[in-house]
Design a protein around this motif. Sequence first.
Motif, PDB file in Angstrom:
ATOM      1  N   ASP A 146       0.834  -1.209   0.000  1.00 16.21           N
ATOM      2  CA  ASP A 146       0.000   0.000   0.000  1.00 16.21           C
ATOM      3  C   ASP A 146       0.865   1.255   0.000  1.00 16.21           C
ATOM      4  O   ASP A 146       0.567   2.226  -0.699  1.00 16.21           O
ATOM      5  N   GLN A 147       1.942   1.243   0.791  1.00 14.56           N
ATOM      6  CA  GLN A 147       2.851   2.388   0.823  1.00 14.56           C
ATOM      7  C   GLN A 147       3.513   2.585  -0.533  1.00 14.56           C
ATOM      8  O   GLN A 147       3.635   3.707  -1.030  1.00 14.56           O
ATOM      9  N   PHE A 148       3.915   1.487  -1.156  1.00 18.78           N
ATOM     10  CA  PHE A 148       4.531   1.554  -2.485  1.00 18.78           C
ATOM     11  C   PHE A 148       3.530   2.097  -3.505  1.00 18.78           C
ATOM     12  O   PHE A 148       3.889   2.926  -4.358  1.00 18.78           O
ATOM     13  N   LEU A 149       2.278   1.663  -3.420  1.00 18.22           N
ATOM     14  CA  LEU A 149       1.258   2.131  -4.362  1.00 18.22           C
ATOM     15  C   LEU A 149       0.981   3.625  -4.183  1.00 18.22           C
ATOM     16  O   LEU A 149       0.769   4.348  -5.168  1.00 18.22           O
ATOM     17  N   ILE A 150       0.975   4.072  -2.938  1.00 19.37           N
ATOM     18  CA  ILE A 150       0.771   5.499  -2.684  1.00 19.37           C
ATOM     19  C   ILE A 150       1.878   6.318  -3.339  1.00 19.37           C
ATOM     20  O   ILE A 150       1.615   7.332  -4.012  1.00 19.37           O
ATOM     21  N   GLU A 151       3.121   5.881  -3.145  1.00 16.49           N
ATOM     22  CA  GLU A 151       4.248   6.598  -3.741  1.00 16.49           C
ATOM     23  C   GLU A 151       4.191   6.541  -5.269  1.00 16.49           C
ATOM     24  O   GLU A 151       4.506   7.532  -5.951  1.00 16.49           O
ATOM     25  N   THR A 152       3.791   5.406  -5.803  1.00 13.37           N
ATOM     26  CA  THR A 152       3.700   5.275  -7.257  1.00 13.37           C
ATOM     27  C   THR A 152       2.609   6.164  -7.825  1.00 13.37           C
ATOM     28  O   THR A 152       2.775   6.776  -8.889  1.00 13.37           O
ATOM     29  N   ARG A 153       1.479   6.244  -7.120  1.00 14.03           N
ATOM     30  CA  ARG A 153       0.395   7.141  -7.572  1.00 14.03           C
ATOM     31  C   ARG A 153       0.877   8.591  -7.599  1.00 14.03           C
ATOM     32  O   ARG A 153       0.520   9.357  -8.502  1.00 14.03           O
ATOM     33  N   GLN A 154       1.665   8.969  -6.595  1.00 13.81           N
ATOM     34  CA  GLN A 154       2.213  10.322  -6.570  1.00 13.81           C
ATOM     35  C   GLN A 154       3.143  10.552  -7.767  1.00 13.81           C
ATOM     36  O   GLN A 154       3.108  11.621  -8.398  1.00 13.81           O
ATOM     37  N   GLU A 155       3.966   9.554  -8.067  1.00 15.80           N
ATOM     38  CA  GLU A 155       4.863   9.681  -9.217  1.00 15.80           C
ATOM     39  C   GLU A 155       4.070   9.777 -10.514  1.00 15.80           C
ATOM     40  O   GLU A 155       4.433  10.533 -11.425  1.00 15.80           O
TER      41      GLU A 155
ATOM     42  N   ALA B 241       1.047  10.988 -10.855  1.00 16.10           N
ATOM     43  CA  ALA B 241       0.435  12.318 -10.902  1.00 16.10           C
ATOM     44  C   ALA B 241       1.460  13.369 -11.336  1.00 16.10           C
ATOM     45  O   ALA B 241       1.158  14.250 -12.159  1.00 16.10           O
ATOM     46  N   GLU B 242       2.677  13.271 -10.800  1.00 18.90           N
ATOM     47  CA  GLU B 242       3.720  14.228 -11.179  1.00 18.90           C
ATOM     48  C   GLU B 242       4.119  14.048 -12.643  1.00 18.90           C
ATOM     49  O   GLU B 242       4.339  15.034 -13.366  1.00 18.90           O
ATOM     50  N   ALA B 243       4.214  12.788 -13.079  1.00 21.19           N
ATOM     51  CA  ALA B 243       4.567  12.517 -14.475  1.00 21.19           C
ATOM     52  C   ALA B 243       3.486  13.021 -15.429  1.00 21.19           C
ATOM     53  O   ALA B 243       3.781  13.550 -16.504  1.00 21.19           O
ATOM     54  N   GLU B 244       2.219  12.848 -15.045  1.00 21.20           N
ATOM     55  CA  GLU B 244       1.122  13.335 -15.888  1.00 21.20           C
ATOM     56  C   GLU B 244       1.133  14.866 -15.979  1.00 21.20           C
ATOM     57  O   GLU B 244       0.861  15.435 -17.043  1.00 21.20           O
ATOM     58  N   LYS B 245       1.437  15.515 -14.863  1.00 24.76           N
ATOM     59  CA  LYS B 245       1.531  16.971 -14.873  1.00 24.76           C
ATOM     60  C   LYS B 245       2.669  17.435 -15.785  1.00 24.76           C
ATOM     61  O   LYS B 245       2.512  18.365 -16.586  1.00 24.76           O
ATOM     62  N   LEU B 246       3.829  16.765 -15.659  1.00 26.95           N
ATOM     63  CA  LEU B 246       4.968  17.101 -16.504  1.00 26.95           C
ATOM     64  C   LEU B 246       4.659  16.807 -17.963  1.00 26.95           C
ATOM     65  O   LEU B 246       5.048  17.567 -18.862  1.00 26.95           O
ATOM     66  N   HIS B 247       3.946  15.725 -18.220  1.00 28.01           N
ATOM     67  CA  HIS B 247       3.573  15.367 -19.590  1.00 28.01           C
ATOM     68  C   HIS B 247       2.667  16.441 -20.194  1.00 28.01           C
ATOM     69  O   HIS B 247       2.820  16.809 -21.369  1.00 28.01           O
ATOM     70  N   TYR B 248       1.749  16.924 -19.392  1.00 27.30           N
ATOM     71  CA  TYR B 248       0.851  17.983 -19.865  1.00 27.30           C
ATOM     72  C   TYR B 248       1.649  19.237 -20.240  1.00 27.30           C
ATOM     73  O   TYR B 248       1.413  19.848 -21.294  1.00 27.30           O
TER      74      TYR B 248
ATOM     75  N   SER C  21       6.385   7.030 -22.584  1.00 27.75           N
ATOM     76  CA  SER C  21       6.777   5.639 -22.357  1.00 27.75           C
ATOM     77  C   SER C  21       6.953   5.354 -20.865  1.00 27.75           C
ATOM     78  O   SER C  21       6.489   4.325 -20.352  1.00 27.75           O
ATOM     79  N   GLN C  22       7.616   6.275 -20.165  1.00 25.52           N
ATOM     80  CA  GLN C  22       7.828   6.104 -18.730  1.00 25.52           C
ATOM     81  C   GLN C  22       6.504   6.136 -17.968  1.00 25.52           C
ATOM     82  O   GLN C  22       6.298   5.363 -17.017  1.00 25.52           O
ATOM     83  N   LEU C  23       5.618   7.012 -18.395  1.00 30.74           N
ATOM     84  CA  LEU C  23       4.311   7.107 -17.746  1.00 30.74           C
ATOM     85  C   LEU C  23       3.522   5.819 -17.958  1.00 30.74           C
ATOM     86  O   LEU C  23       2.865   5.316 -17.031  1.00 30.74           O
ATOM     87  N   SER C  24       3.607   5.273 -19.174  1.00 32.35           N
ATOM     88  CA  SER C  24       2.934   4.008 -19.446  1.00 32.35           C
ATOM     89  C   SER C  24       3.505   2.887 -18.593  1.00 32.35           C
ATOM     90  O   SER C  24       2.766   2.044 -18.058  1.00 32.35           O
ATOM     91  N   GLU C  25       4.829   2.863 -18.443  1.00 35.05           N
ATOM     92  CA  GLU C  25       5.479   1.855 -17.606  1.00 35.05           C
ATOM     93  C   GLU C  25       5.058   2.006 -16.152  1.00 35.05           C
ATOM     94  O   GLU C  25       4.835   1.007 -15.447  1.00 35.05           O
ATOM     95  N   LEU C  26       4.973   3.252 -15.704  1.00 34.22           N
ATOM     96  CA  LEU C  26       4.541   3.491 -14.324  1.00 34.22           C
ATOM     97  C   LEU C  26       3.137   2.938 -14.081  1.00 34.22           C
ATOM     98  O   LEU C  26       2.880   2.287 -13.070  1.00 34.22           O
TER      99      LEU C  26
END
Length: 220
Positions: free
Chosen positions: A30-39, A41-48, A120-125
């Motif tokens: 669960d902790q790993f998933l929380i951190e991954t969700r944050q990553e 979200a940040e990747a999607e913002k950067l992608h935008y 590609s990185q966002l898709s992998e995430l």
Amino acid sequence: MSVFRRVRDITLANLNEWLEESQDPVRLIDQFLIETRQEIAEAEKLHYQYAGHTKQLKQQVDQARLMRDKREEQALLALKAEEEHLAKLALQEKMLYEEKVAQYSDLYEQSRQSLQDLESQLSELKTEYQVVYSKRQYYYARMETLRLQQRMNQRMNGFGTQDVPKMFNRLEDRVSDMEWEARSLRELRKTGQDFVSQANSTLDDELSRLKQKLQDKGEE
């Protein structure tokens, strides 16, 4: 391999080790998933932001190409009109736009490539998130199975602690004692009734004997 991918590989490797050693793998996941969700979200913002920037660069390239071609046409028209001075001015601007096309084309290609890498990185995430989430479901099922098994074991520990045959033997003895007490009271009551009946019979016989004796004396 990008630094991003290498870091994610290291993280996943650590996660697998931690899962083997953890007493509560679900909480760890669960902790790993929380951190991954944050990553994500940040990747999607950067992608935008990257997508917007890349679009602007493409517009700059297209606009510069359009103006370059337009100035070349104007230079041709000026030459046809024997306006060589105007033709030179148009060609000078054309050269400026050609330089702009080259500059912005390089920036656009860099930005476009970075955008593709980020996609590609966002898709992998996202794929990684789904894989780990599936692991979470699996480990949750395992933990739930273990918890229920432990509860069942606790209940089963209570079974068999009592010796059932001995328990029924004690019950049999108790019932036998109660039956013996009831039988004894019944026999005692019957004995008392028999004694009273016998006493009454003896008394009646003695009374009859006395009556007969009196009668014999009267006849004398």
